[in-house]
Design an enzyme around this catalytic site. Sequence first.
Site, PDB file in Angstrom:
ATOM      1  CE  LYS A  13      -1.988  -0.805   3.398  1.00 18.88           C
ATOM      2  NZ  LYS A  13      -1.689  -2.161   4.403  1.00 18.88           N
ATOM      3  NE  ARG A  88      -4.134  -0.892   9.916  1.00 22.40           N
ATOM      4  CZ  ARG A  88      -2.876   0.121   9.608  1.00 22.40           C
ATOM      5  NH1 ARG A  88      -3.033   1.041   9.402  1.00 22.40           N
ATOM      6  NH2 ARG A  88      -1.900  -1.028   9.546  1.00 22.40           N
ATOM      7  NE  ARG A 128       7.666  -3.902   6.029  1.00 23.07           N
ATOM      8  CZ  ARG A 128       6.700  -3.335   5.708  1.00 23.07           C
ATOM      9  NH1 ARG A 128       5.913  -2.442   5.126  1.00 23.07           N
ATOM     10  NH2 ARG A 128       5.819  -3.888   7.093  1.00 23.07           N
ATOM     11  NE  ARG A 138       6.379  -0.801   9.988  1.00 22.46           N
ATOM     12  CZ  ARG A 138       5.054  -0.863   9.012  1.00 22.46           C
ATOM     13  NH1 ARG A 138       5.041  -0.320   7.851  1.00 22.46           N
ATOM     14  NH2 ARG A 138       5.073  -1.026  10.287  1.00 22.46           N
ATOM     15  NE  ARG A 149       1.592  -4.995  10.850  1.00 19.69           N
ATOM     16  CZ  ARG A 149       3.233  -4.633  10.890  1.00 19.69           C
ATOM     17  NH1 ARG A 149       4.091  -5.458  10.305  1.00 19.69           N
ATOM     18  NH2 ARG A 149       2.208  -4.144   9.575  1.00 19.69           N
TER      19      ARG A 149
HETATM   20  P1  AMP Z   1       0.832   1.054   9.153  1.00 21.08           P
HETATM   21  O1  AMP Z   1       2.242   1.217   9.051  1.00 21.08           O
HETATM   22  O2  AMP Z   1      -0.340   1.451   8.111  1.00 21.08           O
HETATM   23  O3  AMP Z   1       0.835  -0.514   8.829  1.00 21.08           O
HETATM   24  O4  AMP Z   1       0.651   1.090  10.609  1.00 21.08           O
HETATM   25  C1  AMP Z   1       1.179   0.072  11.508  1.00 21.08           C
HETATM   26  C2  AMP Z   1       0.467   0.661  12.839  1.00 21.08           C
HETATM   27  O5  AMP Z   1       0.386   1.737  12.744  1.00 21.08           O
HETATM   28  C3  AMP Z   1      -0.646   0.311  13.012  1.00 21.08           C
HETATM   29  O6  AMP Z   1      -0.395  -1.550  13.313  1.00 21.08           O
HETATM   30  C4  AMP Z   1      -1.526  -0.027  13.935  1.00 21.08           C
HETATM   31  O7  AMP Z   1      -0.865  -0.042  15.034  1.00 21.08           O
HETATM   32  C5  AMP Z   1      -1.200   2.125  14.067  1.00 21.08           C
HETATM   33  N1  AMP Z   1      -2.429   2.060  12.624  1.00 21.08           N
HETATM   34  C6  AMP Z   1      -1.903   3.455  12.134  1.00 21.08           C
HETATM   35  N2  AMP Z   1      -3.014   2.991  11.407  1.00 21.08           N
HETATM   36  C7  AMP Z   1      -4.240   2.413  11.683  1.00 21.08           C
HETATM   37  C8  AMP Z   1      -5.081   2.850  11.763  1.00 21.08           C
HETATM   38  N3  AMP Z   1      -6.048   3.329  10.794  1.00 21.08           N
HETATM   39  N4  AMP Z   1      -5.886   2.346  12.728  1.00 21.08           N
HETATM   40  C9  AMP Z   1      -5.961   1.985  14.090  1.00 21.08           C
HETATM   41  N5  AMP Z   1      -4.505   1.889  14.275  1.00 21.08           N
HETATM   42  C10 AMP Z   1      -4.181   2.203  12.869  1.00 21.08           C
END
Ligand code: AMP
Length: 196
Positions: A13, A88, A128, A138, A149
């Site tokens: 994404k 989400r 990654r 990360r 996740r």
């Molecule tokens: P990502 O980089 O999009 O995978 O986001 C990393 C982490 O940020 C996720 O595993 C959540 O803990 C938090 N996070 C990001 N976007 C959201 C969202 N829309 N709602 C809740 N938590 C989020």
Amino acid sequence: MLIVLLGPPGAGKGTQAARLATKYGIPQISTGDMLRAAVAAGTPLGKRVEGIMEAGELVPDDVMLEVVEDRLSQPDCALGAILDGYPRTAGQAETLDPLVQRIGQGRNSLVLVLDVPEEEVIRRISGRREEAGEAGKRDDDADHVVLERLRVYRELTEPLVEFYRDKGVMAEIAGIGTVDEIFDRMDATVREHLQG
Ligand code: AMP
């Protein structure tokens, strides 16, 4: 134009959102990046979400709504944005619609779902982590957190595909192949949407 990207962690994404943002001249809004920046800067928001992110869980909807509303209200989003990682949950999806109407971005919204098989997602996230090395990795790319996740995605985020399918503003994109191939599929869908 508001483009929402849905898909499991590791679906690509972020990469595709950045390319769409460049092509269409609207900002990429990655909630994950925004939260990581808040954690790195040690802001009150960062302190609140750090443990949640490390565990692979989701930040509460009310916190996220505030973050996204603030960001979407900034002048660079006047013509639209690419939402990468939001919404989400059903709660986030339900408040997004009134939010975009409120700030005048209700027209031309499109949801793109990146379909990637689960084995491929796990393979990509492991890649990654190896590529990034110790320094760039990360915190949430550790094996057990990746699995959590993915579980959270299946349970809370995947149902949004049906939510948006019912609204008729959603297109599913095969998220396999090269980055260019996947981008071309997404781009063709966006262009079709804008013409239709
Ligand atoms: P990502 O980089 O999009 O995978 O986001 C990393 C982490 O940020 C996720 O595993 C959540 O803990 C938090 N996070 C990001 N976007 C959201 C969202 N829309 N709602 C809740 N938590 C989020």
